[in-house]
Motif scaffolding. Structure first.
Motif, PDB file in Angstrom:
ATOM      1  N   ARG A  27       0.994  -1.249   0.065  1.00 41.80           N
ATOM      2  CA  ARG A  27      -0.113   0.354  -0.306  1.00 41.80           C
ATOM      3  C   ARG A  27       0.620   1.256   0.344  1.00 41.80           C
ATOM      4  O   ARG A  27       2.321   1.314   0.310  1.00 41.80           O
ATOM      5  N   ASN A  28       0.188   2.109  -0.361  1.00 42.25           N
ATOM      6  CA  ASN A  28       0.977   3.501  -0.475  1.00 42.25           C
ATOM      7  C   ASN A  28       1.345   4.339   1.547  1.00 42.25           C
ATOM      8  O   ASN A  28       2.760   4.066   1.004  1.00 42.25           O
ATOM      9  N   ASP A  29       1.091   3.320   2.178  1.00 38.35           N
ATOM     10  CA  ASP A  29       1.258   3.741   3.721  1.00 38.35           C
ATOM     11  C   ASP A  29       2.822   2.926   3.591  1.00 38.35           C
ATOM     12  O   ASP A  29       2.968   2.722   5.303  1.00 38.35           O
ATOM     13  N   GLU A  30       2.861   2.460   3.072  1.00 37.36           N
ATOM     14  CA  GLU A  30       3.833   0.791   3.717  1.00 37.36           C
ATOM     15  C   GLU A  30       4.704   0.983   2.875  1.00 37.36           C
ATOM     16  O   GLU A  30       5.229   1.843   1.615  1.00 37.36           O
ATOM     17  N   GLY A  31       6.003   0.519   3.493  1.00 37.87           N
ATOM     18  CA  GLY A  31       7.941   0.549   2.712  1.00 37.87           C
ATOM     19  C   GLY A  31       8.328  -0.470   2.955  1.00 37.87           C
ATOM     20  O   GLY A  31       7.764  -1.952   2.869  1.00 37.87           O
ATOM     21  N   THR A  32       9.581  -0.065   3.184  1.00 32.08           N
ATOM     22  CA  THR A  32      10.349  -1.858   3.330  1.00 32.08           C
ATOM     23  C   THR A  32       9.903  -2.378   4.137  1.00 32.08           C
ATOM     24  O   THR A  32      11.068  -4.066   4.755  1.00 32.08           O
ATOM     25  N   GLY A  33       9.605  -2.063   5.260  1.00 32.08           N
ATOM     26  CA  GLY A  33       9.845  -3.203   6.431  1.00 32.08           C
ATOM     27  C   GLY A  33       8.890  -4.054   6.345  1.00 32.08           C
ATOM     28  O   GLY A  33       8.901  -5.265   6.762  1.00 32.08           O
ATOM     29  N   THR A  34       7.120  -3.734   5.754  1.00 29.14           N
ATOM     30  CA  THR A  34       6.262  -4.368   5.599  1.00 29.14           C
ATOM     31  C   THR A  34       6.910  -5.581   4.672  1.00 29.14           C
ATOM     32  O   THR A  34       6.567  -6.191   4.652  1.00 29.14           O
ATOM     33  N   LYS A  76       9.803  -6.462   3.449  1.00 27.43           N
ATOM     34  CA  LYS A  76      10.784  -8.059   3.791  1.00 27.43           C
ATOM     35  C   LYS A  76       9.393  -9.443   4.892  1.00 27.43           C
ATOM     36  O   LYS A  76       9.121 -10.192   3.953  1.00 27.43           O
ATOM     37  N   LYS A  92       6.398  -9.347   3.861  1.00 22.75           N
ATOM     38  CA  LYS A  92       5.619  -9.893   2.532  1.00 22.75           C
ATOM     39  C   LYS A  92       6.532 -10.884   1.660  1.00 22.75           C
ATOM     40  O   LYS A  92       5.254 -11.432   1.094  1.00 22.75           O
TER      41      LYS A  92
END
Lengths: 266, 266, 266
Positions: free
Chosen positions: B234-241, B243, B245
């Motif tokens: 999603r737009n509010d997700e980045g590289t933490g999420t 990994k 996923k």
């Protein structure tokens, strides 16, 4: 304490320090689960500061996982200092039956250090008892009977609480047994749920020296939170999310969740 | 096997043990991705138990990442025992071109140990071939030609499968090449996607000794799952999420996903 | 630079390499946060390659966390090479007041190596100043005054920037002080937010040798992103998700977010 479940709040009030000498794979998860339950983790592999750290520690968690020299060189000394200072110790003898080196090392540990709780799966605990004569586990019913027999026997031999994790978890102290039916098999697809259980037991040992209660509460906390985490997974989520959710649920855990545990005491 | 993609189900059926001697940064991710694909990870840095462990291992993953003594002291011995026991080995020569020490160590490894698969990025594999004479990579087209040339040459020289990861991944065995167009550049913003690819290859080596197939399936699995993970952010997700996923998607991966891979075989 | 906040874009443009010699607990998080902000992490514990790595490093982060021999054996040498090569160094003296061994080791480090930034909590920085005569912190107001006094005094003594993290973060260089009111106390329930802050400072040092600016921007970035991550947690999320979201937010961070920081400069 009006109920043993009050220890969760006591833990969050006291914020006990749990010193970990542990493996390289799950060391971060152990730190985060310790924080999530309300305790403080400390990890150090330095022989010179063992005693300084143990002086302000409420519990020590010893996990042999990666069998690296940084752990092996200090484990026995740390255990003996903890014994001297009356700091309770949890032992997680990871994979002890798998190699001769692990058997030898754990035998030495158990001989030279007194543990409050030893936590392992059936194979690990069977290795520790070193006596498979009366075991007949062929279906899971008989396996549970074997577990109870071994857990109680080892508890009496070593004078400590034995936790056997599996489809159902057993917590044994002498002839007393808690059977915990919470948990979910998917938890075994996340590395470190066992190690984290040992950390939780260590956290509870920070508020009760009764190792049977601490062993039970730590194991129950993981069982309840892991099961909840699995059940709330969406169809597009898997074991990556599961780890994150287990830590979330430990953080969100309260006394009422614990009371709803699926537990038999005998 | 009616199709090589059936190896994924075979892997989940067999649950092969993949012994890792790996770096300190991504050791947890390697364990979790190995579990997610359906294999069993084991990490140990203890020289005394190398042989015991390798006796029941289906593959060995060797990753030089943090170049720590716990790894360096046992890597060659572990490799030689694995060779003796016929346990296939994946080598991940992380950052080999970056320092003289890494070049020296990997040259020694390659001389003394026979690997089934060597996986690296273009820079790492170029260092291993030690011959940049015919290379002309200035745009990405020429870079792919160089990659194929180097991959096949190194494969013939060392008698193993060479995986070159990049914008497109190349899997080379002698003159056979798979080009995999799955994956996404954002994956490079998560540490350990390369290390995890080596773990996946190790897992597949647990069900097929054909290193070309295992190298291909492991690399393809990561490419497909990483790409899917990026696309579902999603737009509010980045590289933490991301990994989290990637591990989720490896857990959820099935044969049909693999069949839809964007692959050229030549 | 029209504003110091432009350094974030400069960082993402340059992708500076940040060499970490760090602890075993949060090494993965440090790598991922370094990637998320736009820099490149490298972790190695090998004495032989220290100089080779430092030659192409833009900054060195030194964290004593687990006090293991792999770190202790190379820390001073790495620091001295970095000084020689003019590579700026961030020191994170984790838990320095807790044991005599840590005090001794950090005193030696500070004596033999020149640091650009030293980052710690109040207890750690108080230990470094070794002078509690004028301190009177009993409520949090007086504690902030003490922090400013100590931070500036230590900055002058060591000629470097001092970052003191806490309810409010202080960044001190000689008599200049940034007070950062961003952040949230829940961040302390995730292991490694402090370590990751040091990584972020290291990343900014890769684009500005002005240690006061780098110390400020790194600390501010973590404060803003951590606070945002806490505020966006759902009721069924906890500290597992929080870690993931902190990394996400660092990845998503932009110049305008930084400009909205709750900061006092004096």
């Amino acid at each position: 304490m009006s109920s043993i479940y009050d220890y969760l709040e006591a833990l969050r009030e006291k914020n006990p320090l749990v010193y970990h000498i542990t493996n390289m794979v799950t060391i971060n998860d152990c730190a985060n689960i310790t924080l999530a339950i309300g305790a403080s983790p400390l990890m150090s592999f330095n022989e010179e500061e063992l005693e300084d750290i143990l002086k302000f520690s409420s519990a020590l968690v010893l996990n042999i996982g990666t069998m690296d020299s940084s752990m092996m060189n200090i484990a026995i000394k740390a255990g003996q200092i903890a014994n001297k200072l009356n700091v309770p110790i949890v032992l997680d003898p990871v994979g002890v039956g798998a190699t001769k080196e692990r058997v030898k090392f754990v035998e030495k540990l158990v001989e030279m250090v007194k543990f409050s709780v030893i936590k392992g799966n059936m194979g690990e605990i069977k290795t520790l008892i070193g006596d498979s004569a009366k075991l007949k586990g062929v279906d899971s019913n008989e396996d549970m009977k074997d577990g109870k027999y071994i857990g109680c026997k080892l508890s009496k031999k070593l004078g400590c609480t034995i936790v056997i994790t599996g489809k159902e978890d057993l917590v044994c102290y002498k002839d007393n047994i808690y059977t915990i039916k919470n948990g979910h098999k998917l938890m075994s697809k996340v590395t470190g749920t066992g190690c984290m259980t040992a950390s939780l037991i260590g956290a509870y040992l920070g508020v009760t020296k009764d190792s049977f209660t601490a062993g039970f509460l730590g194991t129950l906390s993981m069982g309840i939170c892991g099961e909840k985490a699995v059940k709330n997974l969406r169809n597009d989520e898997g074991t990556g999310t599961l780890k994150v959710k287990i830590i979330d649920n430990i953080y969100l855990l309260n006394k009422n969740d614990l009371k709803l545990g699926d537990v038999i005491f005998e």
